[in-house]
Design a protein around this motif. Structure first.
Motif, PDB file in Angstrom:
ATOM      1  N   THR A 147       0.831  -1.213   0.000  1.00  0.00           N
ATOM      2  CA  THR A 147       0.000   0.000   0.000  1.00  0.00           C
ATOM      3  C   THR A 147       0.860   1.255   0.000  1.00  0.00           C
ATOM      4  O   THR A 147       0.602   2.206  -0.755  1.00  0.00           O
ATOM      5  CB  THR A 147      -0.931   0.003   1.223  1.00  0.00           C
ATOM      6  OG1 THR A 147      -1.769  -1.146   1.184  1.00  0.00           O
ATOM      7  CG2 THR A 147      -1.785   1.261   1.245  1.00  0.00           C
ATOM      8  N   LEU A 148       1.884   1.266   0.850  1.00  0.00           N
ATOM      9  CA  LEU A 148       2.794   2.426   0.906  1.00  0.00           C
ATOM     10  C   LEU A 148       3.522   2.608  -0.415  1.00  0.00           C
ATOM     11  O   LEU A 148       3.759   3.741  -0.855  1.00  0.00           O
ATOM     12  CB  LEU A 148       3.789   2.253   2.055  1.00  0.00           C
ATOM     13  CG  LEU A 148       3.243   2.447   3.470  1.00  0.00           C
ATOM     14  CD1 LEU A 148       4.333   2.131   4.497  1.00  0.00           C
ATOM     15  CD2 LEU A 148       2.740   3.878   3.665  1.00  0.00           C
ATOM     16  N   ALA A 149       3.889   1.511  -1.061  1.00  0.00           N
ATOM     17  CA  ALA A 149       4.587   1.595  -2.345  1.00  0.00           C
ATOM     18  C   ALA A 149       3.713   2.276  -3.394  1.00  0.00           C
ATOM     19  O   ALA A 149       4.184   3.119  -4.170  1.00  0.00           O
ATOM     20  CB  ALA A 149       4.993   0.202  -2.814  1.00  0.00           C
ATOM     21  N   VAL A 150       2.445   1.914  -3.425  1.00  0.00           N
ATOM     22  CA  VAL A 150       1.515   2.541  -4.373  1.00  0.00           C
ATOM     23  C   VAL A 150       1.367   4.028  -4.057  1.00  0.00           C
ATOM     24  O   VAL A 150       1.338   4.870  -4.969  1.00  0.00           O
ATOM     25  CB  VAL A 150       0.150   1.834  -4.335  1.00  0.00           C
ATOM     26  CG1 VAL A 150      -0.867   2.595  -5.172  1.00  0.00           C
ATOM     27  CG2 VAL A 150       0.278   0.399  -4.840  1.00  0.00           C
ATOM     28  N   GLU A 151       1.271   4.357  -2.771  1.00  0.00           N
ATOM     29  CA  GLU A 151       1.141   5.769  -2.381  1.00  0.00           C
ATOM     30  C   GLU A 151       2.369   6.574  -2.810  1.00  0.00           C
ATOM     31  O   GLU A 151       2.241   7.699  -3.304  1.00  0.00           O
ATOM     32  CB  GLU A 151       0.943   5.868  -0.868  1.00  0.00           C
ATOM     33  CG  GLU A 151      -0.403   5.337  -0.391  1.00  0.00           C
ATOM     34  CD  GLU A 151      -0.532   5.344   1.126  1.00  0.00           C
ATOM     35  OE1 GLU A 151       0.461   5.744   1.795  1.00  0.00           O
ATOM     36  OE2 GLU A 151      -1.603   4.963   1.645  1.00  0.00           O
ATOM     37  N   GLU A 152       3.548   6.002  -2.620  1.00  0.00           N
ATOM     38  CA  GLU A 152       4.775   6.696  -3.027  1.00  0.00           C
ATOM     39  C   GLU A 152       4.844   6.849  -4.539  1.00  0.00           C
ATOM     40  O   GLU A 152       5.305   7.873  -5.055  1.00  0.00           O
ATOM     41  CB  GLU A 152       6.002   5.940  -2.511  1.00  0.00           C
ATOM     42  CG  GLU A 152       6.198   6.040  -1.015  1.00  0.00           C
ATOM     43  CD  GLU A 152       6.428   7.469  -0.550  1.00  0.00           C
ATOM     44  OE1 GLU A 152       7.381   8.110  -1.017  1.00  0.00           O
ATOM     45  OE2 GLU A 152       5.624   7.955   0.274  1.00  0.00           O
ATOM     46  N   LYS A 153       4.382   5.861  -5.264  1.00  0.00           N
ATOM     47  CA  LYS A 153       4.352   5.961  -6.724  1.00  0.00           C
ATOM     48  C   LYS A 153       3.433   7.103  -7.166  1.00  0.00           C
ATOM     49  O   LYS A 153       3.781   7.904  -8.047  1.00  0.00           O
ATOM     50  CB  LYS A 153       3.881   4.647  -7.341  1.00  0.00           C
ATOM     51  CG  LYS A 153       3.736   4.710  -8.863  1.00  0.00           C
ATOM     52  CD  LYS A 153       3.026   3.494  -9.410  1.00  0.00           C
ATOM     53  CE  LYS A 153       2.751   3.660 -10.902  1.00  0.00           C
ATOM     54  NZ  LYS A 153       1.966   2.528 -11.467  1.00  0.00           N
ATOM     55  N   ILE A 154       2.269   7.195  -6.540  1.00  0.00           N
ATOM     56  CA  ILE A 154       1.318   8.265  -6.885  1.00  0.00           C
ATOM     57  C   ILE A 154       1.929   9.632  -6.586  1.00  0.00           C
ATOM     58  O   ILE A 154       1.818  10.569  -7.389  1.00  0.00           O
ATOM     59  CB  ILE A 154       0.000   8.071  -6.109  1.00  0.00           C
ATOM     60  CG1 ILE A 154      -0.716   6.813  -6.609  1.00  0.00           C
ATOM     61  CG2 ILE A 154      -0.897   9.295  -6.268  1.00  0.00           C
ATOM     62  CD1 ILE A 154      -1.937   6.433  -5.779  1.00  0.00           C
ATOM     63  N   VAL A 185       7.333   1.527 -11.961  1.00  0.00           N
ATOM     64  CA  VAL A 185       8.070   2.479 -11.136  1.00  0.00           C
ATOM     65  C   VAL A 185       9.513   2.590 -11.624  1.00  0.00           C
ATOM     66  O   VAL A 185      10.073   3.687 -11.690  1.00  0.00           O
ATOM     67  CB  VAL A 185       8.031   2.067  -9.654  1.00  0.00           C
ATOM     68  CG1 VAL A 185       8.809   3.062  -8.806  1.00  0.00           C
ATOM     69  CG2 VAL A 185       6.589   2.001  -9.164  1.00  0.00           C
ATOM     70  N   TYR A 186      10.113   1.450 -11.999  1.00  0.00           N
ATOM     71  CA  TYR A 186      11.460   1.501 -12.579  1.00  0.00           C
ATOM     72  C   TYR A 186      11.461   2.347 -13.855  1.00  0.00           C
ATOM     73  O   TYR A 186      12.353   3.172 -14.075  1.00  0.00           O
ATOM     74  CB  TYR A 186      11.957   0.093 -12.909  1.00  0.00           C
ATOM     75  CG  TYR A 186      12.512  -0.679 -11.731  1.00  0.00           C
ATOM     76  CD1 TYR A 186      13.704  -0.299 -11.131  1.00  0.00           C
ATOM     77  CD2 TYR A 186      11.854  -1.809 -11.247  1.00  0.00           C
ATOM     78  CE1 TYR A 186      14.214  -1.015 -10.056  1.00  0.00           C
ATOM     79  CE2 TYR A 186      12.352  -2.533 -10.183  1.00  0.00           C
ATOM     80  CZ  TYR A 186      13.538  -2.128  -9.587  1.00  0.00           C
ATOM     81  OH  TYR A 186      14.044  -2.848  -8.523  1.00  0.00           O
ATOM     82  N   ALA A 187      10.444   2.139 -14.694  1.00  0.00           N
ATOM     83  CA  ALA A 187      10.365   2.894 -15.951  1.00  0.00           C
ATOM     84  C   ALA A 187      10.135   4.375 -15.690  1.00  0.00           C
ATOM     85  O   ALA A 187      10.694   5.233 -16.389  1.00  0.00           O
ATOM     86  CB  ALA A 187       9.239   2.336 -16.814  1.00  0.00           C
ATOM     87  N   ASN A 188       9.316   4.680 -14.683  1.00  0.00           N
ATOM     88  CA  ASN A 188       9.065   6.079 -14.346  1.00  0.00           C
ATOM     89  C   ASN A 188      10.326   6.757 -13.812  1.00  0.00           C
ATOM     90  O   ASN A 188      10.626   7.900 -14.157  1.00  0.00           O
ATOM     91  CB  ASN A 188       7.946   6.184 -13.312  1.00  0.00           C
ATOM     92  CG  ASN A 188       6.584   5.854 -13.894  1.00  0.00           C
ATOM     93  OD1 ASN A 188       6.455   5.606 -15.089  1.00  0.00           O
ATOM     94  ND2 ASN A 188       5.562   5.823 -13.064  1.00  0.00           N
ATOM     95  N   ARG A 189      11.053   6.052 -12.954  1.00  0.00           N
ATOM     96  CA  ARG A 189      12.284   6.642 -12.428  1.00  0.00           C
ATOM     97  C   ARG A 189      13.323   6.795 -13.536  1.00  0.00           C
ATOM     98  O   ARG A 189      14.100   7.753 -13.540  1.00  0.00           O
ATOM     99  CB  ARG A 189      12.838   5.808 -11.272  1.00  0.00           C
ATOM    100  CG  ARG A 189      13.906   6.545 -10.482  1.00  0.00           C
ATOM    101  CD  ARG A 189      14.329   5.817  -9.233  1.00  0.00           C
ATOM    102  NE  ARG A 189      15.087   4.592  -9.528  1.00  0.00           N
ATOM    103  CZ  ARG A 189      15.723   3.879  -8.613  1.00  0.00           C
ATOM    104  NH1 ARG A 189      15.667   4.231  -7.328  1.00  0.00           N
ATOM    105  NH2 ARG A 189      16.380   2.777  -8.940  1.00  0.00           N
TER     106      ARG A 189
END
Length: 270
Positions: A147-154, A185-189
């Protein structure tokens, strides 16, 4: 107006001026004893327009606490007043990255309330993950970490949309430290690194995304962009062809493929 009329006019004008000069010279000195306001900015910075009415500047009976008229504090004497261009020059010399690093270094530890660092406080703000220490994250259940991972991605997506690439990078990194299985997330970073013109980490993140999700078109595109900038023209051509294999109508990949092919042919001739 004739010459004679003009002569009469100016003659009368100068006569009236002389009469006024005589009346001023013969007037008593009391007529000019009224105190005039000080010259603007004379002897220092501009004064507060309401200063005269404040309790700190006038005592009982209206006597000023600032001292006799005409006296000024020597502290402002010779004070250099900066011009606008000097402020711009100072800003041009200001190292934003260095200042941010300094502020982060000063504020990276928790205070004990006595000017020191609390025992067990994190030594670097970069160690924090979504506001938690690595030790605290390790104790979280898998569902909470996801859940935290999704929040950080957003949050990273929002910062990227606002062109705050430094914060976007921080949130994407936190998301990956919570969950390494998200190729997006890897692609976004990787895209953030491209915006920051950091080609090697951009290539590395895009490659990581492809390890998690082989054939991921966005990752191929971003790795190809990074590889072209790194002079890896043949590998870049392979990435752009992979994008077009999955999405034949991808205009950006087609343009990059054309440019990389030209780069590769030029390098071969050299």
């Amino acid at each position: 107006m004739s010459a004679a009329d003009a002569a009469d006019f100016f003659g009368n004008f100068f006569d009236s001026i002389q009469e006024k000069d005589k009346s001023i010279a013969s007037a008593p000195k009391e007529a000019f004893s009224k105190r005039l306001p000080p010259v603007r900015n004379a002897g220092g910075d501009e004064a507060d327009p309401d200063e005269e009415d404040t309790p700190t500047t006038r005592g009982r009976g209206g006597a000023s606490k600032a001292g006799p008229a005409g006296s000024s504090a020597p502290a402002d004497k010779g004070k250099h007043r900066k011009h606008a261009y000097e402020y711009f020059n100072e800003w041009d010399r200001f190292d934003v990255d260095k200042e941010l690093a300094r502020v982060e270094q000063e504020g990276d530890g928790a205070s004990d309330g006595f000017g020191g660092r609390r025992k067990g406080a994190v030594s670097n703000a970069a160690d924090m993950i979504a506001g938690l220490t690595p030790a605290e994250v390790a104790k979280l259940p898998a569902e909470r970490r996801a859940t935290l991972a999704v929040e950080e991605k957003i949050k990273g997506n929002e910062c990227f949309a606002a062109k705050d690439f430094a914060q976007a990078l921080r949130h994407y990194t936190s998301a990956l430290r919570l969950d390494q299985s998200n190729a997006a997330v890897y692609a976004n970073r990787s895209l953030v690194y491209i915006k920051l013109k950091q080609w090697r980490p951009a290539e590395t993140d895009a490659a990581a995304a492809l390890e998690v999700q082989p054939g991921y078109a966005k990752a191929h595109l971003r790795r190809g962009i990074a590889r072209r900038r790194l002079g890896k023209h043949e590998e870049a051509v392979g990435d752009f062809r992979a994008v077009l294999s999955a999405e034949p109508a991808h205009k950006e990949a087609r343009e990059y493929l054309r440019a990389s092919t030209i780069d590769m042919e030029r390098a071969a001739r050299e």
